[in-house]
Design a protein around this motif. Sequence first.
Motif, PDB file in Angstrom:
ATOM      1  N   MET A   1       0.829  -1.191   0.000  1.00 19.25           N
ATOM      2  CA  MET A   1       0.000   0.000   0.000  1.00 19.25           C
ATOM      3  C   MET A   1       0.857   1.231   0.000  1.00 19.25           C
ATOM      4  SD  MET A   1      -2.529   1.601   2.804  1.00 19.25           S
ATOM      5  CE  MET A   1      -1.325   2.778   3.330  1.00 19.25           C
ATOM      6  N   SER A   2       0.682   2.084  -0.974  1.00 20.43           N
ATOM      7  CA  SER A   2       1.477   3.302  -0.986  1.00 20.43           C
ATOM      8  C   SER A   2       0.673   4.472  -0.450  1.00 20.43           C
ATOM      9  CB  SER A   2       1.938   3.624  -2.399  1.00 20.43           C
ATOM     10  OG  SER A   2       2.598   4.853  -2.371  1.00 20.43           O
ATOM     11  N   THR A   3       1.304   5.274   0.381  1.00 17.82           N
ATOM     12  CA  THR A   3       0.604   6.400   0.986  1.00 17.82           C
ATOM     13  C   THR A   3       1.042   7.727   0.382  1.00 17.82           C
ATOM     14  OG1 THR A   3       2.184   5.969   2.718  1.00 17.82           O
ATOM     15  CG2 THR A   3      -0.085   5.497   3.218  1.00 17.82           C
ATOM     16  N   ASN A   4       1.613   7.657  -0.810  1.00 12.65           N
ATOM     17  CA  ASN A   4       1.913   8.868  -1.544  1.00 12.65           C
ATOM     18  C   ASN A   4       0.630   9.696  -1.661  1.00 12.65           C
ATOM     19  OD1 ASN A   4       2.588  10.690  -3.506  1.00 12.65           O
ATOM     20  ND2 ASN A   4       3.767   9.222  -4.703  1.00 12.65           N
ATOM     21  N   THR A   5       0.704  11.003  -1.374  1.00 10.60           N
ATOM     22  CA  THR A   5      -0.537  11.792  -1.457  1.00 10.60           C
ATOM     23  C   THR A   5      -0.727  12.437  -2.838  1.00 10.60           C
ATOM     24  OG1 THR A   5       0.646  13.580  -0.414  1.00 10.60           O
ATOM     25  CG2 THR A   5      -0.841  12.320   0.980  1.00 10.60           C
ATOM     26  N   PHE A   6       0.303  12.404  -3.693  1.00 10.88           N
ATOM     27  CA  PHE A   6       0.229  12.871  -5.076  1.00 10.88           C
ATOM     28  C   PHE A   6      -0.063  14.356  -5.214  1.00 10.88           C
ATOM     29  CE2 PHE A   6      -1.911   8.811  -4.594  1.00 10.88           C
ATOM     30  CZ  PHE A   6      -0.885   8.015  -5.034  1.00 10.88           C
TER      31      PHE A   6
ATOM     32  N   TYR B   1      -6.098  -9.988  17.818  1.00 13.45           N
ATOM     33  CA  TYR B   1      -5.292  -9.450  16.708  1.00 13.45           C
ATOM     34  C   TYR B   1      -5.985  -9.665  15.365  1.00 13.45           C
ATOM     35  CZ  TYR B   1      -1.419  -8.689  19.907  1.00 13.45           C
ATOM     36  OH  TYR B   1      -0.638  -8.219  20.934  1.00 13.45           O
ATOM     37  N   ASP B   2      -6.613 -10.824  15.208  1.00 18.34           N
ATOM     38  CA  ASP B   2      -7.230 -11.109  13.915  1.00 18.34           C
ATOM     39  C   ASP B   2      -8.394 -10.172  13.615  1.00 18.34           C
ATOM     40  OD1 ASP B   2      -5.399 -13.022  13.553  1.00 18.34           O
ATOM     41  OD2 ASP B   2      -6.725 -14.752  13.834  1.00 18.34           O
ATOM     42  N   LYS B   3      -9.039  -9.667  14.672  1.00 16.77           N
ATOM     43  CA  LYS B   3     -10.192  -8.761  14.463  1.00 16.77           C
ATOM     44  C   LYS B   3      -9.768  -7.297  14.371  1.00 16.77           C
ATOM     45  CE  LYS B   3     -13.839 -11.625  16.389  1.00 16.77           C
ATOM     46  NZ  LYS B   3     -13.349 -12.489  17.478  1.00 16.77           N
ATOM     47  N   PHE B   4      -8.498  -7.050  14.529  1.00 22.48           N
ATOM     48  CA  PHE B   4      -7.993  -5.671  14.470  1.00 22.48           C
ATOM     49  C   PHE B   4      -8.211  -5.117  13.054  1.00 22.48           C
ATOM     50  CE2 PHE B   4      -4.717  -2.363  14.662  1.00 22.48           C
ATOM     51  CZ  PHE B   4      -4.960  -1.861  15.934  1.00 22.48           C
ATOM     52  N   PRO B   5      -8.558  -3.814  12.932  1.00 23.59           N
ATOM     53  CA  PRO B   5      -8.764  -3.277  11.577  1.00 23.59           C
ATOM     54  C   PRO B   5      -7.456  -3.188  10.789  1.00 23.59           C
ATOM     55  CG  PRO B   5      -8.979  -1.541  13.243  1.00 23.59           C
ATOM     56  CD  PRO B   5      -8.807  -2.838  13.991  1.00 23.59           C
ATOM     57  N   VAL B   6      -7.586  -2.939   9.515  1.00 23.84           N
ATOM     58  CA  VAL B   6      -6.418  -2.528   8.724  1.00 23.84           C
ATOM     59  C   VAL B   6      -5.872  -1.265   9.380  1.00 23.84           C
ATOM     60  CG1 VAL B   6      -5.799  -1.436   6.525  1.00 23.84           C
ATOM     61  CG2 VAL B   6      -7.205  -3.510   6.535  1.00 23.84           C
ATOM     62  N   TRP B   7      -4.550  -1.138   9.460  1.00 25.02           N
ATOM     63  CA  TRP B   7      -3.981   0.038  10.131  1.00 25.02           C
ATOM     64  C   TRP B   7      -2.846   0.636   9.296  1.00 25.02           C
ATOM     65  CZ3 TRP B   7       1.196  -0.704  11.024  1.00 25.02           C
ATOM     66  CH2 TRP B   7       1.636  -2.026  11.019  1.00 25.02           C
ATOM     67  N   VAL B   8      -2.646   1.933   9.493  1.00 25.33           N
ATOM     68  CA  VAL B   8      -1.544   2.628   8.809  1.00 25.33           C
ATOM     69  C   VAL B   8      -0.865   3.518   9.835  1.00 25.33           C
ATOM     70  CG1 VAL B   8      -0.870   4.128   6.896  1.00 25.33           C
ATOM     71  CG2 VAL B   8      -2.983   2.791   6.724  1.00 25.33           C
TER      72      VAL B   8
ATOM     73  N   LYS C   1       7.327   8.695   7.251  1.00 27.36           N
ATOM     74  CA  LYS C   1       8.636   8.172   6.803  1.00 27.36           C
ATOM     75  C   LYS C   1       8.461   6.764   6.237  1.00 27.36           C
ATOM     76  CE  LYS C   1      11.087   8.234  10.598  1.00 27.36           C
ATOM     77  NZ  LYS C   1      10.468   8.782  11.823  1.00 27.36           N
ATOM     78  N   ASP C   2       8.277   5.821   7.142  1.00 23.42           N
ATOM     79  CA  ASP C   2       8.192   4.421   6.714  1.00 23.42           C
ATOM     80  C   ASP C   2       6.782   4.016   6.302  1.00 23.42           C
ATOM     81  OD1 ASP C   2      10.898   3.608   7.215  1.00 23.42           O
ATOM     82  OD2 ASP C   2      10.441   3.926   9.329  1.00 23.42           O
ATOM     83  N   TYR C   3       5.801   4.649   6.906  1.00 21.23           N
ATOM     84  CA  TYR C   3       4.407   4.307   6.622  1.00 21.23           C
ATOM     85  C   TYR C   3       4.170   2.799   6.669  1.00 21.23           C
ATOM     86  CZ  TYR C   3       2.404   8.845   5.397  1.00 21.23           C
ATOM     87  OH  TYR C   3       1.902  10.119   5.442  1.00 21.23           O
ATOM     88  N   TYR C   4       4.621   2.169   7.768  1.00 15.31           N
ATOM     89  CA  TYR C   4       4.262   0.760   7.933  1.00 15.31           C
ATOM     90  C   TYR C   4       2.744   0.658   7.963  1.00 15.31           C
ATOM     91  CZ  TYR C   4       9.019  -0.616   9.091  1.00 15.31           C
ATOM     92  OH  TYR C   4      10.359  -0.890   9.036  1.00 15.31           O
ATOM     93  N   TYR C   5       2.228  -0.411   7.423  1.00 11.00           N
ATOM     94  CA  TYR C   5       0.778  -0.622   7.423  1.00 11.00           C
ATOM     95  C   TYR C   5       0.549  -2.116   7.595  1.00 11.00           C
ATOM     96  CZ  TYR C   5       1.521  -2.392   2.742  1.00 11.00           C
ATOM     97  OH  TYR C   5       1.975  -3.127   1.684  1.00 11.00           O
ATOM     98  N   GLY C   6      -0.685  -2.469   7.895  1.00 11.05           N
ATOM     99  CA  GLY C   6      -0.914  -3.897   8.094  1.00 11.05           C
ATOM    100  C   GLY C   6      -2.340  -4.316   7.864  1.00 11.05           C
ATOM    101  N   ILE C   7      -2.459  -5.604   7.586  1.00 10.46           N
ATOM    102  CA  ILE C   7      -3.759  -6.222   7.334  1.00 10.46           C
ATOM    103  C   ILE C   7      -3.815  -7.466   8.210  1.00 10.46           C
ATOM    104  CG2 ILE C   7      -5.290  -7.220   5.598  1.00 10.46           C
ATOM    105  CD1 ILE C   7      -3.720  -5.627   3.475  1.00 10.46           C
TER     106      ILE C   7
ATOM    107  N   LYS D   1      -0.216  -9.208   9.128  1.00 10.80           N
ATOM    108  CA  LYS D   1       0.586  -8.750   7.981  1.00 10.80           C
ATOM    109  C   LYS D   1       1.137  -7.344   8.227  1.00 10.80           C
ATOM    110  CE  LYS D   1       0.088  -7.746   3.022  1.00 10.80           C
ATOM    111  NZ  LYS D   1      -0.772  -7.925   1.841  1.00 10.80           N
ATOM    112  N   VAL D   2       2.416  -7.180   7.996  1.00  7.85           N
ATOM    113  CA  VAL D   2       3.050  -5.863   8.087  1.00  7.85           C
ATOM    114  C   VAL D   2       3.698  -5.562   6.740  1.00  7.85           C
ATOM    115  CG1 VAL D   2       4.831  -4.475   9.230  1.00  7.85           C
ATOM    116  CG2 VAL D   2       3.503  -6.120  10.559  1.00  7.85           C
ATOM    117  N   GLY D   3       3.343  -4.429   6.150  1.00 11.13           N
ATOM    118  CA  GLY D   3       3.906  -4.043   4.851  1.00 11.13           C
ATOM    119  C   GLY D   3       4.845  -2.865   5.015  1.00 11.13           C
ATOM    120  N   VAL D   4       5.846  -2.812   4.154  1.00 13.83           N
ATOM    121  CA  VAL D   4       6.844  -1.733   4.189  1.00 13.83           C
ATOM    122  C   VAL D   4       6.629  -0.867   2.955  1.00 13.83           C
ATOM    123  CG1 VAL D   4       9.313  -1.213   4.284  1.00 13.83           C
ATOM    124  CG2 VAL D   4       8.457  -3.393   5.206  1.00 13.83           C
TER     125      VAL D   4
END
Length: 382
Positions: free
Chosen positions: A1-6, A257-264, A269-275, A284-287
Amino acid sequence: MSTNTFAPRSLKSQFERKGTLKRGDTAIVVGAGAFGGWTALHLLRRGIHVTLIDAWGAGNSRSSSGDETRVIRSTYGANEFYFDLNVRALELWKEHQKEWNQQVFFNTGVLWLCPSDECAIVDDSIPFSRKHKMEYEYLNKTDLGKRFPVVNSDDLHHGWYDPFGGYLKAREATRLVLETFVKEGGTFVNSLVSPSVTGENASVRLQDGTNAGADTIIYACGSWLGALFPHEIGDRITCTKQEVYYFGVPGNAASGYDKFPVWVDADGKDYYYGIPGNANRGFKVGVDRRGPAFDPTNGDRLPQPEVLTHARNFLAHRFPGLKNSPLVESRVCPYENSVDGNFIFERHPTQDNVWFLGGGSGHGFKHGPALGELVCTSFIHR
Ligand SMILES: Cc1cc2nc3c(=O)[nH]c(=O)nc-3n(C[C@H](O)[C@H](O)[C@H](O)COP(=O)(O)OP(=O)(O)OC[C@H]3O[C@@H](n4cnc5c(N)ncnc54)[C@H](O)[C@@H]3O)c2cc1C
């Protein structure tokens, strides 16, 4: 997931009145990922004879659409074009999962973790969220801690909860789009393609040495586009190596943990996010930080130790209960970055019947159904 605001410019002009197709005409779409698959399906439904071609199949492990899950959220800073596109995409995802009798959209909500009082990516989207009656919920630090106790909010200022977002089952949905396309009369060909031009006519060269032509050819080849068209696209689409990790949650706290929402983590800087939670695959942790240049065909899909260590440190800080969680799976996916993060839909500079569609830039998956519709209506006006 990219958090570029464009750049908040409208992309509408890219899609306005390109129209060259009418019912009964032919089209070839190369690439059966989120962009090509949905475009092929919409064209087919408007009476075009469509052939969809992919070297390794829809949602294959090399493609950007081939991971388990992708975030879906309207939040795009001040960029109303993507907000609106996502609103339409959400409608189409919901319609299609009903049609497929299979859930691919999981409305877990999206929790934005904001370290300071300003968080432009969410704040600037608030007017659009009001317009669409899709408002976010503000959580001050105390509310955040009470409602989501697994989060360490010591260094956070507040949270925003978007109840309309969630995640999509990516590779499964991509396969379902192809199955639907074939069921409704489209032709799928499993072949590597190279562009071919004979005289004034562009066609595609298949791996068996034959050529295939059509009234319109659309190359939706994700992170391969730049290398396939080095002069026409080249570095305007670059491919970077992006890693996602699936961490095992403790057995005695799995459902929390499994019921936790998607988070950003909107740290800028790093904008770690997860599903979390999807089909028990782990947390899931995305970089989102851009990785090194990557060859999507031949590159090995092994995580880089230093990137994993960084992610583990982040996890231990933000979700202390997962400090010693084991890595249960990982995946390397290619980002198909355009220069400014915006999608690209443009005509070949010299071949009138050839088009490029790509530049998903780490945020394109969710938009697939609405983008395909937009591309289709730009070709067919009636
Ligand atoms: C780690 C990661 C996280 C992401 N997170 C999100 C997210 O949370 N939310 C979101 O919306 N988006 C996200 N994205 C972005 C999203 O996945 C992509 O924008 C989207 O999947 C791109 O689809 P595509 O069809 O353009 O490309 P692909 O899915 O890569 O499809 C291109 C297809 O073209 C085929 N192909 C290529 N060359 C040829 C050839 N010569 N001949 C025949 N076939 C060919 C390939 O086999 C492939 O199937 C993420 C991406 C990554 C990598």
